[in-house]
Design an enzyme around this catalytic site. Structure first.
Site, PDB file in Angstrom:
ATOM      1  N   CYS A  77       0.736  -1.210   0.188  1.00 27.07           N
ATOM      2  CA  CYS A  77       0.101   0.051  -0.162  1.00 27.07           C
ATOM      3  C   CYS A  77       0.888   1.159   0.009  1.00 27.07           C
ATOM      4  O   CYS A  77       1.688   1.632   0.909  1.00 27.07           O
ATOM      5  CB  CYS A  77      -0.862   0.176   1.327  1.00 27.07           C
ATOM      6  SG  CYS A  77      -1.931   1.321   1.342  1.00 27.07           S
ATOM      7  N   CYS A 228      -5.015   5.645  -4.243  1.00 25.04           N
ATOM      8  CA  CYS A 228      -4.286   4.397  -4.014  1.00 25.04           C
ATOM      9  C   CYS A 228      -3.190   4.586  -4.615  1.00 25.04           C
ATOM     10  O   CYS A 228      -2.892   4.848  -5.689  1.00 25.04           O
ATOM     11  CB  CYS A 228      -5.175   3.442  -4.668  1.00 25.04           C
ATOM     12  SG  CYS A 228      -4.142   1.657  -4.783  1.00 25.04           S
TER      13      CYS A 228
END
Length: 327
Positions: A77, A228
């Site tokens: 991430c 993201c």
């Protein structure tokens, strides 16, 4: 049980950070999933896209594990890594660190402010692979680069890559971006389907001008998010592959949550990407919770980082104005 959390965000992609380097938490794998499902619930007093667990590492300065709001674990991430980078660097009083993630140990470092008074960190996004088996994507070919995926869309072309979590990226126009195409595609490939057995992150990219792109992502296990980090990195790489942007040149990447900066590097066919952006603190809290399902009974917020929130709002206003000028 009392659990201390730090609410953070990278480009509006928000997380709850739990420090296991200092505190003696002993969560099982099942408990980590339960924690994510319970604490990240938007109807609770907390709410987040995921939980960042920061642990000690035998091979790096710290280890990061990421659990999505649905309880699944993500291999990487980028936005979360920037927040962990800041936390670890400040905790250890250093400006550079190595963070262990599921697939690789990654370099992170303090960077010049992306925008005035915005704590900014550069993190390495790698490894990168275009092999469909690494996503996985069930097709009888080795790669999908700027081409149609049978059964997915009659109009759009995609690039499939893992960085290391799986992504498909399509370059679109404003009309396609504003349509419901992305939602329908994303729900299809993240439900029972013959192409992506483990689901996939889906990004639509609209070029704004040379060196500037807008990215919106449907994130596997979360849904549409403000941003993201790995998707913005993957999207930057894809724009270089198709000639819209250049390798080794910085790319300003705008998103619904604000903006980041990326730079794509290539060495003998091996790619890595620098992801540069904020690691913003929102508040600290002590969560009183039941052990059975980790439902938060009470949340005591002990410290708010109001100045950081105000400065990030200014960055968002700046990003919004730029996007509007290019429409």
């Amino acid at each position: 049980m009392n659990i201390e959390v730090l609410k953070v965000h990278g480009s509006g992609n928000d997380f709850l950070l739990i420090d296991e380097m200092s505190d003696t938490y002993t969560f099982t794998e099942e408990e980590r999933a339960k924690l994510a499902i319970s604490f990240c619930n938007r109807e609770s007093e907390l709410g987040a896209d995921g939980i960042l667990f920061v642990l000690n590492s035998k091979t790096a300065d710290a280890r990061m594990r990421v659990f999505n709001a649905d309880g699944s674990e993500a291999s990487m991430c980028g936005n979360g890594l920037r927040c962990v980078a800041r936390y670890v660097c400040e905790k250890l009083q250093i400006t550079k660190a190595v963070i262990e993630t599921m697939k690789a140990n990654l370099q992170v470092e303090k960077e010049a402010d992306l925008f005035p008074e915005i704590p900014t960190y550069k993190v390495e996004i790698s490894p990168v692979t275009f092999q469909v088996k690494d996503l996985p994507l069930n097709l009888q070919q080795e790669t999908v680069i700027n081409e149609k995926i049978p059964g997915l869309s009659d109009d759009l072309v995609f690039t499939a890559l893992a960085v290391p979590n799986p992504h498909i990226v399509a370059i679109v126009n404003q009309e396609q971006l504003e349509s419901d195409i992305q939602l329908k595609l994303s729900e299809y490939v993240n439900g029972p389907n013959p192409l992506f057995p483990d689901g996939v992150n889906v990004s639509f990219v609209r070029p704004l001008r040379k060196g500037h792109i807008f990215v919106r992502t449907f994130e596997r296990g979360v849904g549409f998010t403000n941003a993201c980090g790995t998707a913005m990195s993957a999207s930057s790489l894809v724009t270089c592959l198709v000639g819209l942007n250049d390798i080794e040149e910085t790319i300003e990447v705008y998103n619904p949550g604000g903006k980041v900066r990326c730079a794509v590097h290539e060495n003998d066919g091996v790619y890595k990407i620098d992801l540069i952006g904020n690691g913003t603190y929102v508040y600290r809290a002590v969560v009183h919770t039941t052990l059975s399902d980790f439902s938060p009974t009470t949340v005591e917020k002990t410290l708010f980082y109001q100045n950081e929130a105000q400065q990030y709002e200014k960055l968002q206003e700046h990003a919004t104005k730029f996007i509007q000028q290019t429409n």
